[in-house]
Design an enzyme around this catalytic site. Structure first.
Site, PDB file in Angstrom:
ATOM      1  N   MET A  30       0.840  -1.198   0.000  1.00  0.00           N
ATOM      2  CA  MET A  30       0.000   0.000   0.000  1.00  0.00           C
ATOM      3  C   MET A  30       0.875   1.247   0.000  1.00  0.00           C
ATOM      4  SD  MET A  30      -3.531  -0.754   2.028  1.00  0.00           S
ATOM      5  CE  MET A  30      -2.924  -0.652   3.703  1.00  0.00           C
ATOM      6  N   HIS A  34       9.270   0.866   2.918  1.00  0.00           N
ATOM      7  CA  HIS A  34      10.333   0.879   3.911  1.00  0.00           C
ATOM      8  C   HIS A  34      11.201  -0.360   3.713  1.00  0.00           C
ATOM      9  CE1 HIS A  34       7.900  -2.098   6.005  1.00  0.00           C
ATOM     10  NE2 HIS A  34       6.880  -1.250   6.018  1.00  0.00           N
ATOM     11  N   HIS A  37       9.556  -3.743   3.020  1.00  0.00           N
ATOM     12  CA  HIS A  37       9.131  -3.936   1.629  1.00  0.00           C
ATOM     13  C   HIS A  37      10.327  -4.247   0.730  1.00  0.00           C
ATOM     14  CE1 HIS A  37       5.712  -1.147   2.927  1.00  0.00           C
ATOM     15  NE2 HIS A  37       5.102  -2.252   2.547  1.00  0.00           N
ATOM     16  N   GLN A  61     -10.391  -2.345   2.954  1.00  0.00           N
ATOM     17  CA  GLN A  61      -9.886  -3.014   4.155  1.00  0.00           C
ATOM     18  C   GLN A  61      -9.771  -2.088   5.351  1.00  0.00           C
ATOM     19  OE1 GLN A  61      -6.101  -4.045   2.064  1.00  0.00           O
ATOM     20  NE2 GLN A  61      -5.121  -3.541   4.024  1.00  0.00           N
ATOM     21  N   LYS A 149       5.165 -10.036   9.488  1.00  0.00           N
ATOM     22  CA  LYS A 149       4.646  -9.019  10.417  1.00  0.00           C
ATOM     23  C   LYS A 149       3.122  -9.005  10.410  1.00  0.00           C
ATOM     24  CE  LYS A 149       3.694  -4.811  10.067  1.00  0.00           C
ATOM     25  NZ  LYS A 149       2.474  -3.970  10.204  1.00  0.00           N
ATOM     26  N   MET A 184       8.993  -2.961  11.420  1.00  0.00           N
ATOM     27  CA  MET A 184       8.872  -1.901  10.424  1.00  0.00           C
ATOM     28  C   MET A 184       7.479  -1.908   9.814  1.00  0.00           C
ATOM     29  SD  MET A 184      12.530  -1.572   8.531  1.00  0.00           S
ATOM     30  CE  MET A 184      13.936  -0.988   9.501  1.00  0.00           C
ATOM     31  N   SER A 185       6.914  -0.727   9.706  1.00  0.00           N
ATOM     32  CA  SER A 185       5.559  -0.565   9.198  1.00  0.00           C
ATOM     33  C   SER A 185       5.423   0.827   8.615  1.00  0.00           C
ATOM     34  CB  SER A 185       4.544  -0.751  10.344  1.00  0.00           C
ATOM     35  OG  SER A 185       3.245  -0.357   9.944  1.00  0.00           O
TER      36      SER A 185
END
Length: 284
Positions: A30, A34, A37, A61, A149, A184-185
């Site tokens: 999306m 980071h 990804h 979602q 994650k 990480m997000s």
């Protein structure tokens, strides 16, 4: 690297590559990319001739309008970051391209829609199932890459592939963490430095819970004591903490070292909702 914004154009490009014998890997995202990804993309590049990265903030979602509005977006930065890491195609459709008007189909995802993320985010997994099905149909990858994650999403997608008979393989990739342990997000971009330090306690709590379980402390006591740890972290609001079987996310009443167990947590730092998990692998 080519950038496509329509289903027809990306399909035409990939069909040509298939005729040339190319194997295709898909990394759905999306955006707000980071290191987590990038890790997925680099792995896909090692194992496929063509890597497609999709960037689409999927509205179906999000169960809260403000969460959708606040989701970080920087498409130009994302595309620039993808230029030299093994990505050959970026698919950046509009909402109208992915969701034509008068949409009537929805997904029923069973019990996964009623536990943990499904319980606290009604409709979330139905939206995930819908967009992932669309992406699989459009891209038709040989392999699709997802991070551990988002474990609950990963289990749902594995079920989706099996039950809808998609001819592809899901590749599960370990969580990438910051030095503090924080997973990480993209949502981490909404945290300041102090809030990130606070959020690192999410993973610390999971480590505490894991140590208690493997040392022989009962699950109920382990959960209770770990919840007390989270309660004492000022600025963190725990939403849930669950111990489940990793393969299907069903709760367990007793720890079995021969079965992979997942410790799942979600909560808020400031107004940012974060989730994480830690798996206890079976003894070899």
């Amino acid at each position: 690297m080519k950038v496509f914004d329509s289903i027809g154009s990306v399909r035409s490009f990939l069909n040509d590559k298939r005729r040339q014998g190319s194997q295709i890997g898909l990394v759905p995202t999306m955006g707000s990319l980071h290191k987590g990804h990038f890790n997925l993309i680099k792995l896909a590049a090692k194992n496929n001739n063509i890597v497609v990265v999709s960037i689409f903030v999927n509205p179906t979602q999000f169960n809260k309008k403000e969460d959708l509005q606040n989701y970080p977006r920087d498409l130009d930065k994302d595309i620039k970051a993808l230029e030299n890491i093994g990505c050959q195609a970026v698919f950046v459709p509009s909402e109208r391209e992915m969701y034509p008007s008068n949409r009537t189909l929805t997904f029923e995802v069973g019990y996964i829609g009623k536990i943990m993320e499904g319980k606290f985010r009604p409709g979330h997994f139905a939206g995930v199932a819908l967009i992932v099905t669309k992406l699989f149909n459009v891209i038709a990858p040989n392999y699709a890459y997802f991070g551990q994650k988002d474990l609950q999403q990963l289990v749902l997608i594995k079920n989706l592939v099996r039950e809808l008979n998609f001819d592809l393989e899901i590749v599960e990739v370990p969580t990438v963490r910051e030095a503090s342990g924080l997973a990480m997000s993209s949502r981490n971009q909404r945290l300041n430095g102090q809030e990130k330090n606070l959020a690192a306690n999410i993973y610390k709590g999971l480590q505490i819970l894991k140590n208690k379980i493997v040392s022989g402390i009962g699950l109920e006591t382990s959960i209770s004591e770990t919840k007390e740890f989270y309660k004492n972290v000022e600025g963190f609001d725990l939403e849930y903490l669950e111990i489940v079987r990793k393969s299907d996310l069903l709760p367990i009443s007793k720890f079995n070292s021969d079965i992979e167990t997942a410790l799942c947590v979600a909560g808020y730092v400031a107004d940012v909702r974060l989730l994480d998990n830690l798996c206890i692998n079976p003894k070899v």
